[in-house]
Design a protein around this motif. Structure first.
Motif: not given
Ligand code: NDP
Length: 309
Positions: A89, A141-144, A162-165, A167, A196, A222, A248, A275, A309
């Motif tokens: 990714r 709660a990922g990178a973004l 809110w996230s899956r785990t 975080r 995602p 977004a 967005d 972004a 993801y």
């Molecule tokens: P990451 O993979 O870093 O983070 C994903 C987060 O979502 C994690 O905190 C994860 O939990 C959480 N998550 C995933 N599945 C679930 C679930 N079933 N229930 C609860 N939480 C869940 O992704 P990024 O932050 O890098 O990007 C997120 C999304 O943003 C991208 O997938 C894309 O769709 C969108 N995006 C949009 C852009 C735009 O310009 N509009 C540009 C870039 C991205 P955990 O931490 O527990 O793993």
């Protein structure tokens, strides 16, 4: 480095600019931009945007796919990247900065009633609420999402994430799993979606979630268009349960001219610009991951097909 590196840039948007960047990173490499020109010689690296279906699966000798996007759901679709080939990714601080700017802009604009004042032609003083008295929930709660939640908390918003785990994010209350979603969104004044797209997150922004929020709040998304049940949002806006939305991303992009989301007075539409990929930094990050792969070093940010993801 004795073996010649071959990299295919499988992207419909400006592959030449990216190719130039990769030529600077790897002056000896063969950089290809036309999948139709492949002649059976192994091409271990594919830099993937959203190429035509089946393009990546047809690449001979593929070892690693480097996504030009943070979201990789299209690469995990059947018939795209062959099983066992890792997908990296794009995680780029420049992208995170752009996303944070978009999210803070829409939350602060709604919070201080700016769209309402913009439409006013009379001296109407609205009730102004302090950030500490607003509950803002970030989904993801990922990178973004983690940076966005941290910044919202630093401004003073009562921030939940809110996230899956579950975080942890500095300054915010963390919630996990399906029950956590109910808790995280009950009584929220604003919900910011940065998830995602997976089978578990599709349609997450629906009537039930809107009904749990405080009346008149903001929905900002977004993540991906498939997270939102469009008709539920329009109904919630029309009833006043939701006060405003900023979108967005859409189920169909570009958003068709006849789509009601365009003209609804409560909805701000931006054309998937929250972004955008920054080619300069993205090439540097992908080149570093190619070097790590060649040296046998671990690469972070490999997508997990089982998680989606
Ligand atoms: P990451 O993979 O870093 O983070 C994903 C987060 O979502 C994690 O905190 C994860 O939990 C959480 N998550 C995933 N599945 C679930 C679930 N079933 N229930 C609860 N939480 C869940 O992704 P990024 O932050 O890098 O990007 C997120 C999304 O943003 C991208 O997938 C894309 O769709 C969108 N995006 C949009 C852009 C735009 O310009 N509009 C540009 C870039 C991205 P955990 O931490 O527990 O793993």
């Amino acid at each position: 480095m004795t073996e010649q590196i071959r990299i295919l840039i499988a992207s419909k948007g400006k592959p030449e600019a990216l190719a130039q960047g990769f030529r600077q990173e790897f002056p000896q490499a063969e950089i290809l931009t036309d999948p139709a020109a492949l002649d059976g010689t192994p091409v271990p690296y594919v830099v993937a945007g959203k190429p035509d279906p089946g393009t990546i699966a047809a690449v001979p000798g593929l070892e690693l796919v480097l996504s030009l996007n943070a979201g990789i759901e299209h690469l995990l679709a059947p018939g795209e990247v062959p099983e066992g080939v890792p997908i990296v990714r794009l995680v780029d601080p420049a992208m995170t900065e752009g996303m944070s700017d978009w999210c803070l802009a829409v939350v602060l604009s709604w919070h201080r009633n700016l769209p309402l004042y913009r439409a006013d032609t009379e001296w109407t003083r609205r009730t102004e609420v302090l950030s500490r008295d607003r509950v803002v929930t970030v989904l993801g709660a990922g990178a973004l999402g983690s940076r966005v939640a941290r910044l919202l908390a630093a401004i003073g918003f009562d921030t939940r994430v809110w996230s899956r785990t579950g975080r942890a994010v500095e300054g915010a209350r963390a919630f996990a799993g399906p029950e956590g979603l109910v808790e995280a969104t009950t009584g929220a004044d604003a919900v910011v979606n940065l998830l995602p797209l997976t089978d578990a997150t599709r349609d997450v922004l629906d009537a039930a979630l809107f009904a749990r929020m405080n009346r008149g709040g903001l929905v900002a998304s977004a993540g991906r268009g498939q997270h939102l049940v469009d008709a539920d949002l329009i109904a919630a806006l029309d009833s006043g349960q939701i006060g405003a939305a900023a979108l967005d991303v859409f189920r169909t992009e570009p958003l068709p001219p006849e789509d009601p989301l365009w003209t609804h007075p409560g909805i701000l539409v931006t054309p998937h610009v929250a972004a955008p990929t920054q080619p300069g930094s993205a090439v540097r990050i992908m080149a570093e991951n190619i070097r790590r792969h060649m040296n046998g070093d671990p690469i972070t940010e490999i997508a997990d097909p089982a998680r989606g993801y």
